[in-house]
Design an enzyme around this catalytic site. Structure first.
Site, PDB file in Angstrom:
ATOM      1  N   SER A  27       0.957  -1.182   0.317  1.00  0.00           N
ATOM      2  CA  SER A  27      -0.071  -0.292   0.177  1.00  0.00           C
ATOM      3  C   SER A  27       1.196   1.093  -0.234  1.00  0.00           C
ATOM      4  CB  SER A  27      -1.256   0.270   1.272  1.00  0.00           C
ATOM      5  OG  SER A  27      -2.045  -0.790   0.949  1.00  0.00           O
ATOM      6  N   HIS A  58      -3.150   0.740  -5.453  1.00  0.00           N
ATOM      7  CA  HIS A  58      -2.270  -0.203  -5.841  1.00  0.00           C
ATOM      8  C   HIS A  58      -2.400  -0.007  -7.754  1.00  0.00           C
ATOM      9  CE1 HIS A  58      -0.994  -2.941  -2.218  1.00  0.00           C
ATOM     10  NE2 HIS A  58      -2.723  -2.329  -1.957  1.00  0.00           N
ATOM     11  N   HIS A  80      -5.582  -9.395  -1.922  1.00  0.00           N
ATOM     12  CA  HIS A  80      -5.447  -9.260  -1.140  1.00  0.00           C
ATOM     13  C   HIS A  80      -7.321 -10.718   0.044  1.00  0.00           C
ATOM     14  CE1 HIS A  80      -3.886  -5.110  -0.576  1.00  0.00           C
ATOM     15  NE2 HIS A  80      -3.301  -5.710   0.373  1.00  0.00           N
ATOM     16  N   TYR A  82      -9.031 -10.663   1.332  1.00  0.00           N
ATOM     17  CA  TYR A  82      -9.815 -10.837   2.279  1.00  0.00           C
ATOM     18  C   TYR A  82     -10.432 -10.002   0.449  1.00  0.00           C
ATOM     19  CZ  TYR A  82      -7.381  -5.315   1.726  1.00  0.00           C
ATOM     20  OH  TYR A  82      -7.049  -4.776   1.168  1.00  0.00           O
ATOM     21  N   GLU A  83     -10.765  -9.781  -0.312  1.00  0.00           N
ATOM     22  CA  GLU A  83     -10.622  -8.707  -1.652  1.00  0.00           C
ATOM     23  C   GLU A  83     -11.840 -10.388  -2.163  1.00  0.00           C
ATOM     24  OE1 GLU A  83      -8.306  -6.999  -4.531  1.00  0.00           O
ATOM     25  OE2 GLU A  83      -6.596  -7.151  -3.067  1.00  0.00           O
ATOM     26  N   ALA A 110       2.448  -2.152   4.051  1.00  0.00           N
ATOM     27  CA  ALA A 110       1.615  -1.132   5.654  1.00  0.00           C
ATOM     28  C   ALA A 110       0.619  -2.327   6.520  1.00  0.00           C
ATOM     29  CB  ALA A 110       0.640  -0.697   4.823  1.00  0.00           C
ATOM     30  N   MET A 205      -2.856  -7.469   6.607  1.00  0.00           N
ATOM     31  CA  MET A 205      -3.853  -8.025   6.218  1.00  0.00           C
ATOM     32  C   MET A 205      -3.390  -8.830   5.001  1.00  0.00           C
ATOM     33  SD  MET A 205      -6.759  -5.233   6.226  1.00  0.00           S
ATOM     34  CE  MET A 205      -7.409  -4.443   8.466  1.00  0.00           C
ATOM     35  N   SER A 206      -1.978  -8.212   5.058  1.00  0.00           N
ATOM     36  CA  SER A 206      -1.039  -9.514   3.558  1.00  0.00           C
ATOM     37  C   SER A 206      -0.284 -10.076   3.517  1.00  0.00           C
ATOM     38  CB  SER A 206      -0.503  -8.221   2.452  1.00  0.00           C
ATOM     39  OG  SER A 206       0.355  -7.626   3.019  1.00  0.00           O
ATOM     40  N   ASN A 229       0.601   3.489  11.154  1.00  0.00           N
ATOM     41  CA  ASN A 229      -0.157   3.217  12.697  1.00  0.00           C
ATOM     42  C   ASN A 229       0.068   2.837  13.800  1.00  0.00           C
ATOM     43  OD1 ASN A 229      -1.669   1.360  10.799  1.00  0.00           O
ATOM     44  ND2 ASN A 229      -2.581   1.424  12.597  1.00  0.00           N
ATOM     45  N   HIS A 241      -8.399   3.319   6.684  1.00  0.00           N
ATOM     46  CA  HIS A 241      -7.443   2.849   5.484  1.00  0.00           C
ATOM     47  C   HIS A 241      -7.016   4.069   4.288  1.00  0.00           C
ATOM     48  CE1 HIS A 241      -5.594   0.756   2.177  1.00  0.00           C
ATOM     49  NE2 HIS A 241      -5.954   1.893   0.827  1.00  0.00           N
TER      50      HIS A 241
HETATM   51  N1  HPA Z   1      -4.064  -3.738  10.876  1.00  0.00           N
HETATM   52  C1  HPA Z   1      -3.648  -4.508   9.617  1.00  0.00           C
HETATM   53  N2  HPA Z   1      -3.012  -3.963   9.014  1.00  0.00           N
HETATM   54  C2  HPA Z   1      -2.648  -2.705   8.711  1.00  0.00           C
HETATM   55  C3  HPA Z   1      -2.916  -2.243   9.958  1.00  0.00           C
HETATM   56  C4  HPA Z   1      -3.962  -2.730  11.314  1.00  0.00           C
HETATM   57  O1  HPA Z   1      -3.723  -1.500  11.893  1.00  0.00           O
HETATM   58  N3  HPA Z   1      -2.191  -0.956   9.309  1.00  0.00           N
HETATM   59  C5  HPA Z   1      -1.702  -1.133   8.536  1.00  0.00           C
HETATM   60  N4  HPA Z   1      -2.281  -2.158   7.782  1.00  0.00           N
END
Ligand code: HPA
Length: 274
Positions: A27, A58, A80, A82-83, A110, A205-206, A229, A241
């Site tokens: 990302s 992306h 991903h 989740y898609e 990320a 998530m990846s 974060n 996001h």
């Molecule tokens: N959680 C899951 N995926 C993420 C996060 C998070 O806090 N930050 C960036 N991708």
């Protein structure tokens, strides 16, 4: 089209290119693809079986060329789990890289940090992972090769190269365990406390399915998270996001420099460090 045919198609597109190193851009990190010189660019749309990624941030392009003194294949854009609920989203791209002769894979993403002292903008070298999503990209694959060892899945030699590269350019590089949540909702504060208790240092998530697929394909792997974060509930703020993309963009330059230093520090092809 199978992986060998795709590799043939890519060779026709990028004649004479024999990348041994591939990079998956996460990302907001897509700008690294702009640093590749003498590049042949191929849209995923022209590569049957490559994902049609719908996530903003992306692009979906394979870029083959030179980066920091090495021939590289850059996957700009990933899909991903989740898609579509398919843990094999990246199976075709990774099998294609292996068929192309790629030997090592640099993964970026990320991630949210679980350590207050490792804040947004910090890079974290992934030393191990916890697959929390309850699925596996090798489910349904036949033969004994599916029983892949995940000891040293993150290659100790390449981890050493990454540490040295960070030191060389004076970038702080945290290290830790990445825990894979399916997403796309962010974690709850209780899940973040659980992840910390279970030994994770970051959540995302990846990447994990890609690592498993890459190990299955015999590639060595190194992976770096860009922390965007702190985990849910650690600051009281809601996660989004937009924040992920904004923080990834802010840290992108340093992160790009780190990945380039890592590529520059790679040993000559075929000579993996130990
Ligand atoms: N959680 C899951 N995926 C993420 C996060 C998070 O806090 N930050 C960036 N991708």
């Amino acid at each position: 089209m199978d992986a060998l045919q795709l590799a043939g198609l890519i060779r026709d597109w990028a004649p004479g290119r024999r990348p041994k190193t591939a990079i998956v851009l996460g990302s907001g990190l897509g700008s690294l693809a702009d640093e590749v010189t003498g590049a042949a660019r191929l849209s995923y749309l022209d590569l049957p079986g490559f994902p049609r990624s719908g996530v903003s941030g992306h692009a979906g392009e394979l870029v083959i060329g030179d980066l920091a003194g090495h021939e590289v294949a850059v996957l700009s854009g990933r899909a991903h789990y989740y898609e579509r609920g398919n843990p094999r989203e990246m199976a075709v791209p990774i099998a294609t890289l292996a068929a192309l002769g790629v030997e090592r894979l640099i993964l970026t993403n990320a991630a949210g940090s679980l350590r207050p002292e490792v804040g947004p903008g910090t890079a974290m070298l992934i030393t191990d992972h916890i697959a929390w999503s309850g699925t596996n990209p090798l489910i349904g694959v036949e033969g004994d090769s599916r029983f892949v060892s995940m000891v040293d899945a993150y290659d100790p030699g390449l981890i050493g190269v990454a540490r040295r590269a960070a030191k060389t350019i004076g970038v702080d590089l945290a290290e830790g365990v990445y825990m894979w949540f399916s997403g796309p909702s962010f974690e709850t504060p209780a899940e973040i406390r659980m992840a910390r208790a279970l030994g994770a240092d970051a959540v995302g998530m990846s990447t994990v399915p890609e690592v498993i697929l890459a190990r299955h394909a015999g590639l060595t792997v190194v992976a770096i998270s860009m922390i965007t974060n702190l985990g849910a509930g650690m600051t009281g703020a809601a996660l989004s996001h937009d924040e992920t993309k904004r923080e990834a963009a802010k840290g992108a330059e340093r992160f790009r420099a780190l990945v380039m230093a890592l590529v520059a520090a790679l040993p000559p092809e075929g000579k993996e460090p130990r």
